[in-house]
Design a protein around this motif. Sequence first.
Motif, PDB file in Angstrom:
ATOM      1  N   GLU A 197       0.676  -1.312   0.042  1.00 31.42           N
ATOM      2  CA  GLU A 197      -0.120   0.095  -0.101  1.00 31.42           C
ATOM      3  C   GLU A 197       0.881   1.412  -0.113  1.00 31.42           C
ATOM      4  O   GLU A 197       0.482   2.367  -0.408  1.00 31.42           O
ATOM      5  N   GLN A 211       2.319  -3.202   3.707  1.00 32.57           N
ATOM      6  CA  GLN A 211       0.891  -3.916   3.537  1.00 32.57           C
ATOM      7  C   GLN A 211       0.543  -4.071   4.907  1.00 32.57           C
ATOM      8  O   GLN A 211       0.831  -4.990   5.563  1.00 32.57           O
ATOM      9  N   GLY A 212      -0.525  -3.247   5.483  1.00 31.06           N
ATOM     10  CA  GLY A 212      -1.346  -3.603   6.680  1.00 31.06           C
ATOM     11  C   GLY A 212      -0.113  -3.178   7.653  1.00 31.06           C
ATOM     12  O   GLY A 212       0.489  -2.105   7.528  1.00 31.06           O
ATOM     13  N   THR A 213       0.383  -4.213   8.483  1.00 28.36           N
ATOM     14  CA  THR A 213       1.072  -3.771   9.628  1.00 28.36           C
ATOM     15  C   THR A 213       2.399  -4.569   9.411  1.00 28.36           C
ATOM     16  O   THR A 213       3.550  -4.751   9.944  1.00 28.36           O
ATOM     17  N   GLU A 233       6.900  -6.535  11.746  1.00 33.34           N
ATOM     18  CA  GLU A 233       5.582  -6.300  12.172  1.00 33.34           C
ATOM     19  C   GLU A 233       5.347  -5.001  13.011  1.00 33.34           C
ATOM     20  O   GLU A 233       6.143  -4.859  13.920  1.00 33.34           O
ATOM     21  N   PRO A 237      -1.727  -0.513  11.629  1.00 36.76           N
ATOM     22  CA  PRO A 237      -1.428  -0.420  10.372  1.00 36.76           C
ATOM     23  C   PRO A 237      -0.854   0.789   9.820  1.00 36.76           C
ATOM     24  O   PRO A 237      -1.031   1.916  10.311  1.00 36.76           O
ATOM     25  N   THR A 239       0.633   3.825   7.714  1.00 38.20           N
ATOM     26  CA  THR A 239      -0.390   4.604   6.669  1.00 38.20           C
ATOM     27  C   THR A 239       0.572   5.616   5.742  1.00 38.20           C
ATOM     28  O   THR A 239       0.185   6.267   4.915  1.00 38.20           O
TER      29      THR A 239
END
Length: 706
Positions: A197, A211-213, A233, A237, A239
């Motif tokens: 993302e 991507q996400g976390t 990780e 999430p 951003t």
Amino acid sequence: MTDPFVSPQRANRRARQRLDRLASGAIAASGIGVVAAVLAIGVYLTLAVLPLFEDASVEVDAEPSPATSGASIVWLAEDGEYWLSANGRVFDAQGEVTTLTDEPRVTTATEASETLPLAVGLDNGEVSVVPRDARGQPRWSQATRWRLFASAPVAALHLQSTTHGWALAGRDADGQVAALWHDGETARRIALPDRAEHLALGREGHLVMAQGTRLTSWKLSPDGSVAPSARAETAAPITALAFLQGDRTLVVGDAEGGLRRWRQRPDDQGWQAAETPYAALGEAPIRRLLALPRQRLWLALDADGRLGLYQAMSGQRWQGVAPEASLPVTLSSDARGNRVRWLSETGRLYRLAVEAPHAAVSTATLWMPQTYEGYASDEWRWAAAASGDAEPKYSLVPLAWGTLKAAAWAMVFAVPLALGAAVHSACYMSTRQRARLKPAIELMEALPGVVIGFVAGLLVAPFVEQHLAGTLALFICVPLGSVACGWLWRRLPARWEARLPPVGVGVGLIVPLALLCWAALSVSPWLEAWWFGGDLRAWMQQTLGWDYAQRNALIVGMAMGLAVIPTLYSLAEEALSGVPRSLAEGSLALGATRAQTLWRVQLPAAAPGILAAVMIGAGRAVGETMIVLMATGNTPLMSPSLFEGLRSLAANLAIELPEAAVGGTHYRLLLLGALLLFVFTFVVNTLAEVVRWRLKRRYRRYGARA
């Protein structure tokens, strides 16, 4: 009848009075001038240092300039600003310049800067790269196109320079990621096997995807290959992502408004989170991060329209409200990071002025350990004159530690010798011998520090390195040998003591001490062979973990101790000589021995003066420059070892001040070091003078010499 001699006598008396008043006024004016000069130095240093702690600011132009309708990016150059519209047309302040592309349409572009080419993403999956000329102006006619995706529009782009060209990474709306590596002639396409993302591309092919976390790091290669380097990780999430100056620090914004600094591992194998919490703008997600090209600054924007300015080490420096609540179409900065352009969705162009010349300086960065780039843990480091993209390190702790360490070892060498000589000359020597010895020792103070440092650095340091075991043995043999010689002398028949004059006793002591020194140095190789395997330095490294530097604290302690001895001796001898003789004579009359009188009467009475002498000597050692500069390696280390180098505040001033830019952060930090030295020596000397004054007032009650 009038006496003819009265008038000339009155005239002479009046003339003498006028001369006395003139001399008194000149002396008073000189004293006031000295005090004023000292205070002026302190005021100047204070005023020069205060800007270091001024708050940063970001000012937004209240009247934004209207941009061309449909503009998608603002391009900064030396000759002005350029706008790139979604239909591929380029405009400047006077109107249209050229057409970059008729078809397809522009979908995104890299954040414009004054140093990198501009990469423009198109809706057919291609990218157009616009180079710059030597003045930084865009060469629109030399733009080249490269295929990034088969047909999907490019949704995000990131471009960085490489050794011989550039590297580019982008993603489409579905999260598919691809990269291009340009070697100066052709570009190789690299397909990433993972979706993302958010992207951040560093120099030499360091690509980070979120991507996400999940945070994934990849290493791109010029031959078109790609390899994963690390995975991690996060708690919330992700951003937003952004590389800071140097591309060894990654800033991660998350959906809970948090900001965290990730740093590259010392072995360059992936990334790890640094324990550096930053004050959040709020609870809204972080939507945009813009890394500024200087001082490792960045702007952070959250979903509620809050805008913040951050620095990697010192944290948040400013927080305010964004020009508009909606996300900007593009953010761009100039080469210095002082000007930021904000292009809104409504086509309005805002100009942001960033004022943060010393944002990297704070109380924490000066005095607390920090996790610097390339280090595995928190440390105190000084490297303010870092070149290129290396992270500057502004901790004053290593310099203060080196200053105190050098002064402490100098006092370890100087105090026993100086106080021993002062006690002997004041309490045991005859007046005639004292009158000869005291000027001789005080004359040592005329030795220039540069001469002592030269001898210590070029002669003493190599000698000690070759005879380390023998040198260390000297510090044990000489004190024990002196005590043994004194004990043997007391055991000799009394007639020997009566026949030898006091000077003969001192000269006779020199002979056995010289023999002890010769013996200690002669047996040095055998000592190393028997106990340390033939190499004392290697044994210390393997067994104790101590490194040995040729110019170290041991050398500077001996050299600076020699320079401090005259000051210590003179002041301590005056304090002991000022003790009223009636006290010592009364003690002896009551049956005390000379040693008991010395320890129980004379030393306690002279203790304030001796303490003042030690304090003034310490101030002299703290402010010494040339000896520390020439007799140490000038390495700002936080090491307690006697065999490693150091760097003091005074030596640091002499080394770095000529190269520091006037008014810059480095320059003002050097003046801050000078201010610390000024305050320390001023306080120490003032306290020492107060102690001496109280000592004299105390002695007057016993009829002592003033």
